[in-house]
Design an enzyme around this catalytic site. Structure first.
Site, mmCIF file in Angstrom:
data_model
loop_
_atom_site.group_PDB
_atom_site.id
_atom_site.type_symbol
_atom_site.label_atom_id
_atom_site.label_comp_id
_atom_site.label_asym_id
_atom_site.label_seq_id
_atom_site.Cartn_x
_atom_site.Cartn_y
_atom_site.Cartn_z
ATOM 1 N N ASP A 1 -1.299 -10.577 -7.003
ATOM 2 C CA ASP A 1 -1.595 -10.197 -5.621
ATOM 3 C C ASP A 1 -2.905 -10.860 -5.206
ATOM 4 O O ASP A 1 -3.959 -10.572 -5.773
ATOM 5 C CB ASP A 1 -1.703 -8.670 -5.555
ATOM 6 C CG ASP A 1 -1.784 -8.119 -4.146
ATOM 7 O OD1 ASP A 1 -2.440 -8.745 -3.297
ATOM 8 O OD2 ASP A 1 -1.211 -7.041 -3.900
ATOM 9 N N ASP B 1 -5.034 -12.596 4.564
ATOM 10 C CA ASP B 1 -6.193 -12.000 5.220
ATOM 11 C C ASP B 1 -7.481 -12.314 4.469
ATOM 12 O O ASP B 1 -8.541 -11.787 4.794
ATOM 13 C CB ASP B 1 -6.020 -10.486 5.391
ATOM 14 C CG ASP B 1 -5.502 -9.794 4.148
ATOM 15 O OD1 ASP B 1 -5.341 -10.459 3.111
ATOM 16 O OD2 ASP B 1 -5.231 -8.575 4.222
ATOM 17 N N PHE C 1 3.134 1.274 -11.509
ATOM 18 C CA PHE C 1 3.332 0.751 -12.865
ATOM 19 C C PHE C 1 2.092 0.932 -13.756
ATOM 20 O O PHE C 1 1.927 0.223 -14.736
ATOM 21 C CB PHE C 1 3.718 -0.732 -12.779
ATOM 22 C CG PHE C 1 4.949 -0.972 -11.941
ATOM 23 C CD1 PHE C 1 6.193 -0.577 -12.397
ATOM 24 C CD2 PHE C 1 4.850 -1.569 -10.686
ATOM 25 C CE1 PHE C 1 7.334 -0.776 -11.624
ATOM 26 C CE2 PHE C 1 5.985 -1.775 -9.903
ATOM 27 C CZ PHE C 1 7.227 -1.374 -10.379
ATOM 28 N N SER D 1 -4.494 -8.053 -9.469
ATOM 29 C CA SER D 1 -4.878 -8.069 -8.056
ATOM 30 C C SER D 1 -6.270 -8.664 -7.912
ATOM 31 O O SER D 1 -7.216 -8.219 -8.554
ATOM 32 C CB SER D 1 -4.856 -6.648 -7.479
ATOM 33 O OG SER D 1 -5.204 -6.647 -6.107
ATOM 34 N N HIS E 1 -6.801 -7.165 0.403
ATOM 35 C CA HIS E 1 -6.805 -5.746 0.083
ATOM 36 C C HIS E 1 -6.157 -5.498 -1.280
ATOM 37 O O HIS E 1 -5.157 -6.129 -1.615
ATOM 38 C CB HIS E 1 -6.051 -4.958 1.155
ATOM 39 C CG HIS E 1 -6.651 -5.072 2.520
ATOM 40 N ND1 HIS E 1 -6.325 -6.101 3.381
ATOM 41 C CD2 HIS E 1 -7.551 -4.289 3.167
ATOM 42 C CE1 HIS E 1 -7.008 -5.943 4.517
ATOM 43 N NE2 HIS E 1 -7.756 -4.860 4.412
ATOM 44 N N VAL F 1 5.206 -4.102 -16.932
ATOM 45 C CA VAL F 1 4.741 -4.775 -15.713
ATOM 46 C C VAL F 1 3.236 -5.000 -15.813
ATOM 47 O O VAL F 1 2.468 -4.052 -15.994
ATOM 48 C CB VAL F 1 5.071 -3.958 -14.458
ATOM 49 C CG1 VAL F 1 4.577 -4.689 -13.201
ATOM 50 C CG2 VAL F 1 6.569 -3.683 -14.356
ATOM 51 N N HIS G 1 0.797 -1.233 0.000
ATOM 52 C CA HIS G 1 0.000 0.000 0.000
ATOM 53 C C HIS G 1 0.829 1.283 0.000
ATOM 54 O O HIS G 1 0.311 2.340 -0.375
ATOM 55 C CB HIS G 1 -0.927 0.039 1.214
ATOM 56 C CG HIS G 1 -1.975 -1.024 1.238
ATOM 57 N ND1 HIS G 1 -2.842 -1.233 0.192
ATOM 58 C CD2 HIS G 1 -2.295 -1.949 2.188
ATOM 59 C CE1 HIS G 1 -3.657 -2.241 0.497
ATOM 60 N NE2 HIS G 1 -3.341 -2.693 1.690
#
Length: 385
Positions: free
Chosen positions: A178, A269, A191, A201, A182, A197, A145
């Protein structure tokens, strides 16, 4: 040994484990949800299974990042503030730098500790780029983050960005995956306008969870249009739905993009018993995704990330280390390590969560399918999929 080694010993270990017991001296404060004990518990459980004795694992002591590496993403003004805090100072403009007595406390040692965690991620990048191992795991990393000029979401220095930048010194194309609950907003920001890249996520939707970003229409800009991919899930999403979404978008994108290396943020998480989020995953779904990421057979930097039930963290990242090393771990936890987990709130019976039939409601499934359909329509064409 407490495990069965599925790989024959070779001159090149399968994976590196990066850690130092120096992390024990750092803290966010007793009331903060990010407990540094989770790193110690993971290390102890990995050690308890005898993994560090495996010829397929190279143990590396974490070393701090250099300031010049950190300044490759973060502003000097911000870094100077963090350095001043370590000297006992207190910034006059805390809001400007995202600092205060909430998510990102002003605690002496936070810069030193952040350098150590981010240094491990840079080391992981160096290790795989030099061909010392096929993968490297920095459990203290994954702090995705942090922004160039401010702390955010428990993160002061963005080590995934630093690892990717290190890899870009040697490779042309990097994929970032990812699976934290979150959104990986800091990495996406870094990026967003490049096609070198690919950031992917998968996370709980920002409608309900910090940082309030990561919607499907955040697809990149300029040369980077089509290279930022977000699949948000609604609260209540379980293994079946989350893993389905992963399998629908990640493998085809990786196959089309053909990255030279992968950086994977493996936050846990997403687990059903995490106190800060609203997803319903178990170790089973988590491990299925880790296996798939390893199965791409592309040099891999694995990073930690979120996880606020500390015994979930220890179990998931121990399982990850076993997967990366090609080592099959028994479900029975060594007796002394079970006692340690019990002391830290563990109520389960084994390393893995039991297999149970999960039933997310139709609305949750439909929202996930909407996200996948959007990505197929708006992102896949950029990659000729």
């Amino acid at each position: 040994m407490y495990f069965r080694d599925n790989n024959k010993a070779s001159p090149t270990p399968a994976s590196a484990f990066i850690y130092t017991e120096k992390f024990d001296k750092y803290t966010y404060g007793d009331a903060h949800p990010l407990k540094m004990i989770r790193l110690k518990l993971t290390y102890e459980l990995i050690k308890g299974y005898g993994l560090l004795e495996s010829p397929n694992i190279l143990y590396i002591e974490s070393e701090p990042a250099r300031e010049e590496d950190v300044l490759g993403f973060h502003t000097k003004e911000y870094i100077d503030v963090l350095k001043a805090i370590d000297r006992g100072g207190y910034p006059t403009d805390t809001v400007k730098f995202g600092l205060g007595w909430g998510d990102n406390p002003i605690i002496k040692g936070i810069y030193e500790g952040s350098l150590l965690s981010s240094g491990g991620s840079i080391q992981a990048a160096e290790i795989i780029a030099e061909g010392k191992t096929a993968s490297a795991f920095n459990i203290a990393g994954g702090l995705h983050h942090a922004m160039p000029n401010r702390a955010s979401g428990f993160c002061y220095i963005n080590d995934p960005v630093l690892a990717i930048k290190e890899l870009l010194k040697r490779y042309n194309r990097i994929a970032y995956i990812d699976i934290d609950a979150h959104h990986g907003d800091g990495v996406q920001y870094a990026f967003y306008d490049t096609d070198k890249v690919l950031t992917i996520s998968l996370h709980e939707t920002g409608t309900f969870l910090f940082p309030g970003t990561g919607f499907t229409d955040e697809i990149g800009a300029g040369k980077g249009k089509g290279f930022s991919v977000n699949l948000p899930f609604y609260p209540g999403t379980d293994d079946e739905i989350f893993v389905w979404g992963f399998n629908e978008i990640v493998p085809p994108l990786i196959e089309a993009f053909k990255p030279d290396a992968i950086v994977a943020q493996l936050g846990v998480d997403t687990m059903a018993t995490d106190p800060l989020t609203h997803l319903e995953l178990t170790t089973n779904g988590f491990c299925e995704m880790v296996q798939r990421i390893k199965g791409f057979n592309i040099p891999l930097v694995a990073l930690g990330g979120g996880g606020y039930n500390v015994t979930n963290v220890a179990r998931c990242w121990t399982l990850t280390m076993g997967i990366l090393a090609g080592v099959e771990l028994p479900d029975a936890i060594p007796e002394d390590k079970m006692a340690l987990l019990r002391q830290n709130g563990f109520e389960g019976k084994g390393l893995r969560d039991p297999l149970t039939k999960q039933k997310a409601d139709r609305y949750i499934k439909d929202k996930a399918a909407e996200g996948v359909d959007y990505i197929r329509k708006e992102i896949f064409p950029f990659h000729n999929i």
